[in-house]
Design an enzyme around this catalytic site. Structure first.
Site, mmCIF file in Angstrom:
data_model
loop_
_atom_site.group_PDB
_atom_site.id
_atom_site.type_symbol
_atom_site.label_atom_id
_atom_site.label_comp_id
_atom_site.label_asym_id
_atom_site.label_seq_id
_atom_site.Cartn_x
_atom_site.Cartn_y
_atom_site.Cartn_z
ATOM 1 N N HIS A 17 0.852 -1.190 0.000
ATOM 2 C CA HIS A 17 0.000 0.000 0.000
ATOM 3 C C HIS A 17 0.888 1.241 0.000
ATOM 4 O O HIS A 17 2.119 1.133 0.004
ATOM 5 C CB HIS A 17 -1.008 -0.036 1.155
ATOM 6 C CG HIS A 17 -0.424 -0.059 2.531
ATOM 7 N ND1 HIS A 17 0.257 1.007 3.073
ATOM 8 C CD2 HIS A 17 -0.405 -1.034 3.488
ATOM 9 C CE1 HIS A 17 0.658 0.713 4.299
ATOM 10 N NE2 HIS A 17 0.273 -0.530 4.580
ATOM 11 N N HIS A 20 4.060 1.630 2.258
ATOM 12 C CA HIS A 20 5.318 0.950 1.908
ATOM 13 C C HIS A 20 6.073 1.737 0.833
ATOM 14 O O HIS A 20 7.285 1.938 0.916
ATOM 15 C CB HIS A 20 5.043 -0.465 1.395
ATOM 16 C CG HIS A 20 4.243 -1.303 2.346
ATOM 17 N ND1 HIS A 20 3.032 -1.850 2.007
ATOM 18 C CD2 HIS A 20 4.466 -1.652 3.640
ATOM 19 C CE1 HIS A 20 2.544 -2.519 3.040
ATOM 20 N NE2 HIS A 20 3.395 -2.410 4.051
ATOM 21 N N CYS A 125 3.105 -10.365 19.950
ATOM 22 C CA CYS A 125 2.159 -9.963 18.890
ATOM 23 C C CYS A 125 2.559 -10.669 17.595
ATOM 24 O O CYS A 125 3.637 -10.406 17.062
ATOM 25 C CB CYS A 125 2.165 -8.454 18.671
ATOM 26 S SG CYS A 125 1.159 -8.002 17.212
ATOM 27 N N CYS A 128 3.213 -8.148 14.652
ATOM 28 C CA CYS A 128 4.512 -7.451 14.699
ATOM 29 C C CYS A 128 5.663 -8.460 14.748
ATOM 30 O O CYS A 128 6.808 -8.067 14.571
ATOM 31 C CB CYS A 128 4.700 -6.635 15.981
ATOM 32 S SG CYS A 128 3.574 -5.316 16.326
ATOM 33 N N CYS A 143 -1.992 -5.240 21.447
ATOM 34 C CA CYS A 143 -0.849 -4.627 20.759
ATOM 35 C C CYS A 143 -1.182 -3.167 20.465
ATOM 36 O O CYS A 143 -2.199 -2.880 19.837
ATOM 37 C CB CYS A 143 -0.566 -5.373 19.457
ATOM 38 S SG CYS A 143 0.596 -4.486 18.393
ATOM 39 N N HIS A 146 -1.240 -2.820 16.460
ATOM 40 C CA HIS A 146 -2.274 -3.491 15.667
ATOM 41 C C HIS A 146 -3.635 -3.574 16.351
ATOM 42 O O HIS A 146 -4.618 -3.984 15.730
ATOM 43 C CB HIS A 146 -1.804 -4.902 15.279
ATOM 44 C CG HIS A 146 -0.634 -4.883 14.345
ATOM 45 N ND1 HIS A 146 0.661 -5.056 14.771
ATOM 46 C CD2 HIS A 146 -0.575 -4.656 13.020
ATOM 47 C CE1 HIS A 146 1.469 -4.951 13.739
ATOM 48 N NE2 HIS A 146 0.757 -4.719 12.659
ATOM 49 N N LYS A 308 -3.282 5.067 11.455
ATOM 50 C CA LYS A 308 -2.196 4.590 10.601
ATOM 51 C C LYS A 308 -2.776 3.801 9.437
ATOM 52 O O LYS A 308 -3.621 2.936 9.629
ATOM 53 C CB LYS A 308 -1.275 3.676 11.425
ATOM 54 C CG LYS A 308 -0.134 3.136 10.601
ATOM 55 C CD LYS A 308 0.610 2.002 11.289
ATOM 56 C CE LYS A 308 1.673 1.471 10.356
ATOM 57 N NZ LYS A 308 2.121 0.132 10.643
ATOM 58 N N LYS A 311 -3.276 -2.455 6.215
ATOM 59 C CA LYS A 311 -4.197 -3.431 5.647
ATOM 60 C C LYS A 311 -5.231 -3.873 6.690
ATOM 61 O O LYS A 311 -6.423 -3.974 6.393
ATOM 62 C CB LYS A 311 -3.362 -4.633 5.172
ATOM 63 C CG LYS A 311 -4.155 -5.798 4.675
ATOM 64 C CD LYS A 311 -4.608 -5.588 3.247
ATOM 65 C CE LYS A 311 -5.412 -6.793 2.792
ATOM 66 N NZ LYS A 311 -6.003 -6.602 1.491
HETATM 67 N N1 MSP Z 1 9.141 -6.753 7.865
HETATM 68 C C1 MSP Z 1 9.208 -5.740 8.850
HETATM 69 C C2 MSP Z 1 10.437 -4.864 8.677
HETATM 70 C C3 MSP Z 1 11.734 -5.591 8.676
HETATM 71 S S1 MSP Z 1 13.066 -4.539 8.383
HETATM 72 C C4 MSP Z 1 14.418 -5.400 8.727
HETATM 73 C C5 MSP Z 1 7.964 -4.879 8.757
HETATM 74 N N2 MSP Z 1 7.304 -4.916 7.604
HETATM 75 S S2 MSP Z 1 5.991 -4.075 7.241
HETATM 76 O O1 MSP Z 1 5.498 -4.610 6.003
HETATM 77 O O2 MSP Z 1 5.104 -4.045 8.334
HETATM 78 O O3 MSP Z 1 6.506 -2.653 6.899
HETATM 79 C C6 MSP Z 1 6.728 -1.699 7.887
HETATM 80 C C7 MSP Z 1 7.271 -0.433 7.253
HETATM 81 O O4 MSP Z 1 6.445 -0.020 6.146
HETATM 82 C C8 MSP Z 1 7.231 0.741 8.205
HETATM 83 O O5 MSP Z 1 8.336 0.778 9.061
HETATM 84 C C9 MSP Z 1 7.224 1.895 7.223
HETATM 85 O O6 MSP Z 1 8.497 2.053 6.694
HETATM 86 C C10 MSP Z 1 6.297 1.384 6.140
HETATM 87 N N3 MSP Z 1 4.906 1.673 6.430
HETATM 88 C C11 MSP Z 1 3.886 0.783 6.539
HETATM 89 N N4 MSP Z 1 2.728 1.457 6.787
HETATM 90 C C12 MSP Z 1 2.980 2.769 6.840
HETATM 91 C C13 MSP Z 1 2.208 3.917 7.065
HETATM 92 N N5 MSP Z 1 0.907 3.874 7.268
HETATM 93 N N6 MSP Z 1 2.845 5.098 7.068
HETATM 94 C C14 MSP Z 1 4.186 5.214 6.868
HETATM 95 N N7 MSP Z 1 4.943 4.160 6.667
HETATM 96 C C15 MSP Z 1 4.375 2.927 6.621
HETATM 97 O O7 MSP Z 1 7.691 -4.172 9.690
#
Ligand code: MSP
Length: 512
Positions: A17, A20, A125, A128, A143, A146, A308, A311
């Site tokens: 989304h 990312h 969690c 996470c 959590c 989440h 935030k 998904k």
């Molecule tokens: N897989 C772990 C990260 C491992 S790094 C060694 C993870 N993945 S995640 O798919 O949940 O992605 C988290 C990251 O995606 C956040 O830290 C951020 O960089 C980005 N974001 C996901 N949702 C977001 C928002 N709503 N807003 C801003 N950034 C977002 O955690």
């Protein structure tokens, strides 16, 4: 100088989304800017495919975690490419080369005496993949990220002796006040360390989807240790036959969202120390893109509560849809203009459309088209070969240096604002000079030459500086200006000669 920038690797439990794409575009802006400075750049992004978040999502879909990864990793790769990301490699933690290096590095951590067998008991969690400490548990054992119920877990695990790194981490925070940016996040991380560190599980016995522990193949490494190591393992195999580790480690900037601060600001430097590797030079922690949940209206930012984007909350914006509607450059610009990088901020399609029209179409696009059209009409398409107007010099003096200084600290929004002020200044200059009036007066020829030359040059400078933000449109515009150089050495006002022949340009940001 070498410059290595990374993003988190994203869980493949669902499609990408906007959140990312946000981090990856932020890193891309830094990477492109540093390339313009002539630095030796490596930019990494990718996917995290192991652990519970992926196992549970695959179960829900009735497929294997590998199948889920194979379905979703290409979606992440495509989303980043469509958003214009110029990453030098895309890592997947299921790459056999990554897995082999994780086993090797963690074996070293074990051999260095930082690992022991123990029993984990506590709240966990699964979304996470995080063993929560007391201060990280919300009301009713939920959590805080989440909002789901935490699981009580008891498991025989291998433990990483995090507590042994207490002092070294305290020293790291003291000696390098810029290790974590912005400052507020640094304070948060150092407060977490100051609370006293508990050892953490390094392996899991209850799941099998992961990298097997070489000294105990019944267990797999805890997904976070596997995932964090991607930043180092990638350098070992991104270029076949070449090891880039010496050239690029320690990383210059590791960008993360604030949700994963503890892993990156506490576990990660300790793990690196345990493996005889250096911590990165900087972590930059950004905030969340927020979007309404629960509102009937949806989409325009007015309904529901802002939360935030995720998904699980069902409030995501699909980056592909935005790119189809507005183009990648507009998406990139919008995310860093509307929300200050480092802070939380709401995003919506309505705010998007407004920004597109007021700033991209009316300010920048219009400046570009007016400038080109006037050179075409009044000077047969050749930029006059005269000196630039000194009246604009103070507006551009020190601009390049100030943008560089801000991007040295990953202040992506502040740097954009600096540049945008000059876009506005140039629009005012058009009004002040009124070239259409000068063109009617015989005595105005010299002034008209100077005004058109200065506009073309000012426009070139802002466009070179804007390139990392909007690579596609800026390249088109520079080509139309007959000045394609992207190096920041040429980003001074008056640095390029007059006399360039301008070309045609379709509206960069057409009215929609
Ligand atoms: N897989 C772990 C990260 C491992 S790094 C060694 C993870 N993945 S995640 O798919 O949940 O992605 C988290 C990251 O995606 C956040 O830290 C951020 O960089 C980005 N974001 C996901 N949702 C977001 C928002 N709503 N807003 C801003 N950034 C977002 O955690």
């Amino acid at each position: 100088m070498s410059y290595y920038v990374t993003t988190p690797i994203y869980y493949v439990n669902a499609a990408p989304h906007l959140g990312h794409v946000y981090t990856t575009v932020g890193a891309d802006i830094l990477a492109r800017h540093m390339r313009q400075r002539g630095e030796d750049v490596f930019f990494l992004t990718g996917t995290d495919e192991h652990g519970e978040p992926v196992v549970q999502a695959a179960e829900r879909e009735g497929i294997t975690p590998r199948e889920l990864g194979d379905r979703n990793a290409p979606r992440f790769r495509d989303a980043m490419a469509r958003a214009g990301a110029s990453n030098d490699f895309f890592i997947r933690t299921t790459d056999p080369e990554h897995e082999a290096r994780v086993a090797e590095i963690l074996q070293r951590v074990h051999d260095n005496g930082h690992v022991y067998a123990g029993k984990y008991e506590g709240w966990y969690c699964p979304r996470c993949a995080d063993f929560k400490t007391d201060s990280e548990i919300a009301e009713g054992n939920t959590c805080p990220i989440h909002g789901i119920a935490l699981d009580w877990q008891e498991e025989d695990n291998w433990f990483f002796r995090l507590s042994a790194f207490q002092e070294r981490l305290e020293r790291l925070y003291e000696e390098r006040p810029d290790f974590v940016l912005p400052r507020t996040r640094r304070n948060e991380a150092s407060a977490f360390v100051a609370q006293g560190l508990r050892d953490v599980s390094l392996s899991r016995a209850s799941i099998s989807w992961g990298v097997p522990v070489p000294w105990d193949p019944e267990q797999v490494f805890y997904v976070w240790f596997d995932a964090l190591l991607n930043y180092v393992t990638a350098l070992g195999y991104a270029r076949p036959g070449e090891n880039l580790t010496e050239r690029f480690w320690p990383a210059s900037f590791q960008l993360i969202g604030k949700d994963i601060l503890k892993f990156h600001a506490v576990y990660w430097p300790a793990l690196l120390m345990a493996a005889d590797l250096e911590p990165p030079r900087h972590l930059f922690v950004h905030g969340f893109l927020l979007s309404p949940t629960g509102g009937e209206e949806g989409g325009d930012g007015s309904g529901g509560t802002l939360e935030k984007m995720s998904k699980s909350r069902g409030n995501v914006i699909d980056p592909f849809a935005v790119i189809d509607a507005f183009g990648a450059d507009a998406l990139r610009f919008y995310c860093f203009r509307d929300v200050s990088f480092g802070q939380d901020g709401p995003v919506s399609e309505a705010a998007f459309a407004t920004r597109y029209e007021t700033e991209l179409a009316n300010e920048y696009g219009n400046l570009a088209n007016r400038t080109l059209a006037m050179i075409d009409r009044y000077r047969d398409g050749a930029t006059p070969e005269v000196d630039v107007d000194p009246a604009l010099a103070p507006d551009f003096d020190g601009l390049r240096e100030s943008v560089e200084g801000l991007l040295d600290r990953a202040e992506v929004t502040a740097a954009l604002e600096e540049i945008w002020e000059r876009v506005r200044r140039l629009n005012r200059y058009v009004e002040e000079q009124a070239p259409w009036k000068l063109a009617k007066e015989e005595a105005g020829a010299g002034d008209l030459d100077r005004a058109l030359r200065s506009l073309a040059e000012g426009l070139r400078v802002v466009t070179v500086l804007l390139h990392p933000y909007m690579p596609e449109s800026t390249e088109k515009l520079l080509a139309a200006l007959g000045q394609v150089g992207l190096s920041l050495d040429g980003a001074g006002y008056g640095a390029a000669p007059g006399g360039a022949h301008i070309g045609a340009l379709e509206p960069l940001f057409p009215k929609r």
